[in-house]
Write an enzyme that holds these catalytic residues in place. Structure first.
Site, PDB file in Angstrom:
ATOM      1  N   GLY A 138       0.839  -1.190   0.000  1.00  0.00           N
ATOM      2  CA  GLY A 138       0.000   0.000   0.000  1.00  0.00           C
ATOM      3  C   GLY A 138       0.878   1.245   0.000  1.00  0.00           C
ATOM      4  O   GLY A 138       2.052   1.179   0.359  1.00  0.00           O
TER       5      GLY A 138
ATOM      6  N   GLY B 250       0.007  -4.696   0.884  1.00  0.00           N
ATOM      7  CA  GLY B 250      -1.265  -4.496   0.191  1.00  0.00           C
ATOM      8  C   GLY B 250      -1.436  -5.374  -1.036  1.00  0.00           C
ATOM      9  O   GLY B 250      -2.550  -5.738  -1.402  1.00  0.00           O
TER      10      GLY B 250
ATOM     11  N   GLU C 237       6.141  -5.700   7.475  1.00  0.00           N
ATOM     12  CA  GLU C 237       5.584  -4.517   8.140  1.00  0.00           C
ATOM     13  C   GLU C 237       6.204  -4.191   9.501  1.00  0.00           C
ATOM     14  O   GLU C 237       6.210  -3.033   9.902  1.00  0.00           O
ATOM     15  CB  GLU C 237       4.060  -4.673   8.308  1.00  0.00           C
ATOM     16  CG  GLU C 237       3.270  -4.502   7.030  1.00  0.00           C
ATOM     17  CD  GLU C 237       3.261  -5.728   6.134  1.00  0.00           C
ATOM     18  OE1 GLU C 237       2.675  -5.659   5.055  1.00  0.00           O
ATOM     19  OE2 GLU C 237       3.848  -6.769   6.521  1.00  0.00           O
TER      20      GLU C 237
ATOM     21  N   ASP D 100      -0.881  -6.648   7.966  1.00  0.00           N
ATOM     22  CA  ASP D 100      -2.343  -6.440   7.958  1.00  0.00           C
ATOM     23  C   ASP D 100      -2.984  -7.079   6.726  1.00  0.00           C
ATOM     24  O   ASP D 100      -2.593  -8.171   6.336  1.00  0.00           O
ATOM     25  CB  ASP D 100      -2.664  -4.949   8.096  1.00  0.00           C
ATOM     26  CG  ASP D 100      -2.211  -4.119   6.908  1.00  0.00           C
ATOM     27  OD1 ASP D 100      -1.249  -4.506   6.227  1.00  0.00           O
ATOM     28  OD2 ASP D 100      -2.825  -3.055   6.649  1.00  0.00           O
TER      29      ASP D 100
END
Length: 397
Positions: free
Chosen positions: A109, A157, A180, A188
């Site tokens: 992302g 992402g 991350e 996530d």
């Protein structure tokens, strides 16, 4: 134009009319130019992702090759409604997602934009995660077969828009990671759901160390469902698009055929195979402190290497990630995404995420100053606060 007093009276209306036309034309030209600029701005934004109907399929192409197809808020907001339309459309029997440029499917992302917005208290950091997780859930529940061609870098992402679909096709150039914890975040996009469901403690190991899996290992780990030589990817896509009214079984047959013919690294053992027993025992503890103690006591070169990686990570991220995976192992994907939305918003309000983005993506000094800097200083109460309900702001799926 002449001064009006020098013009015969009879000609004045015609000249005034001509002036009016010129003024109108000038205004119209300006308006058209401004409109064109606005449109080209919109078009450029729209071209970050291409959404096309080809044959029986809806094809999503992530189109930011220079930026490794990182996922922007704009892209998420375009993909979701189109995905829902295709899901309802009786003519669309298959959905394919891929990236352009050959280097990356999607490297993650656009966390830099999210961090900048978060620091300025803008709504983007709330909306981006909310809409991204809603899209992840829509992919998981999509009633049409969903094929992700995860060629090249697939992280963060990019994992979210592929791993929840029915089919994930890796190539020898696929690089998978969930790194991350190195930027003060956590794995996530549903990482709390799919990572603890990988073999043994493999998902815990990948999440805490950010270890990269490459090529066929992405399939052997259970992240990809199929493996295809990258040079055959275009032909594979053509064969999928040529299917007349494909069922899930027809699509699986095409993918299986290509998978069976692929010989690259076919006989190579899984890169972590010799370490799986260690991974399963060393990463089975319920606290980060215990995992670190296990690695220290083991003392093997493999354990030392993992310690080195873990010591670079945000202590807060490590603790919330371990708990995320333990809790996620018995939750539904929807429950996990709700939990992860809470974590995302707590990270936006904390120090480490913004510091991690600065160190890794902005200044690129690779020397984040974590606060707290030591695992011992991250209390149970600190961790609990990350998991607290957001009340009416909770994610609703």
């Amino acid at each position: 134009m002449f001064p009006e007093t020098m013009v015969p009276t009879a000609l004045r209306p015609a000249i005034q009319s001509e002036e009016h036309i010129l003024r109108f034309n000038s205004f119209r030209r300006t308006h058209i130019i401004l409109q064109h600029l606005a449109m080209s701005k919109h078009t450029n934004a729209a071209e970050e992702v291409l959404l096309e109907r080809k044959g029986c399929a809806g094809v999503i192409t992530l189109n930011r090759p220079k930026l490794l197809n990182t996922l922007t808020f704009n892209m998420v907001r375009q993909i979701y409604p189109q995905l829902k339309k295709w899901e309802q459309d009786p003519e669309t029997l298959l959905i394919i997602i891929k990236g352009t440029g050959g280097k990356a499917f999607c490297a993650g992302g656009d966390v830099r934009a999210v961090s900048e917005a978060g620091k300025a208290n803008k709504k983007l950091s709330q909306d981006f995660f909310r809409d991204e997780y809603i899209l992840n859930n829509a992919i998981a529940s999509c009633r049409k077969p969903y094929v992700a061609l995860i060629h090249g870098i697939t992280m963060g992402g990019g994992v979210g828009v592929s791993v929840h679909g029915q089919f994930r096709v890796a190539t020898e150039k696929t690089v998978f990671a969930m790194p991350e914890t190195a930027i003060g975040l956590f794995p996530d996009v549903g990482g709390g759901y799919f990572l603890p469901r990988l073999q043994g403690k493999l998902g815990y190991f990948l999440a805490l160390t950010g270890f990269k899996l490459k090529g066929r290992d992405v399939h052997k780990a259970g992240i990809a469902t199929h493996f295809v030589d990258s040079e055959k990817l275009d032909t594979l896509e053509e064969d999928l698009l040529a299917l007349k009214s494909p069922s899930k079984e027809n699509i699986a047959d095409v993918l299986e055929t290509y998978h069976a013919k692929s010989k690259i690294d076919q006989d190579k053992p899984f890169i972590l195979e010799e370490h799986m027993d260690k991974i399963n025992s060393l990463f089975s503890a319920n606290t980060m402190e215990q995992i670190i103690e296990n690695l220290q006591q083991d003392g093997s070169s493999f354990a030392v290497e993992q310690l080195k990686m873990i010591n670079k990570m945000s202590p807060t991220s490590l603790k919330i990630t371990l708990r995320q995976l333990i809790e996620g192992s018995s939750k539904t994907l929807q429950e996990v995404l709700t939990m992860e939305y809470r974590l995302s918003q707590a990270c936006m309000g904390g120090h480490d995420f913004h510091e991690g983005v600065r160190a890794v993506l902005i200044d690129k000094d690779q020397s984040p100053k974590w606060k707290p800097a030591d695992l011992k200083e991250v209390t149970d109460e600190d961790v609990n606060n990350y998991f607290k309900s957001l009340g009416s702001n909770d994610l609703k799926l």
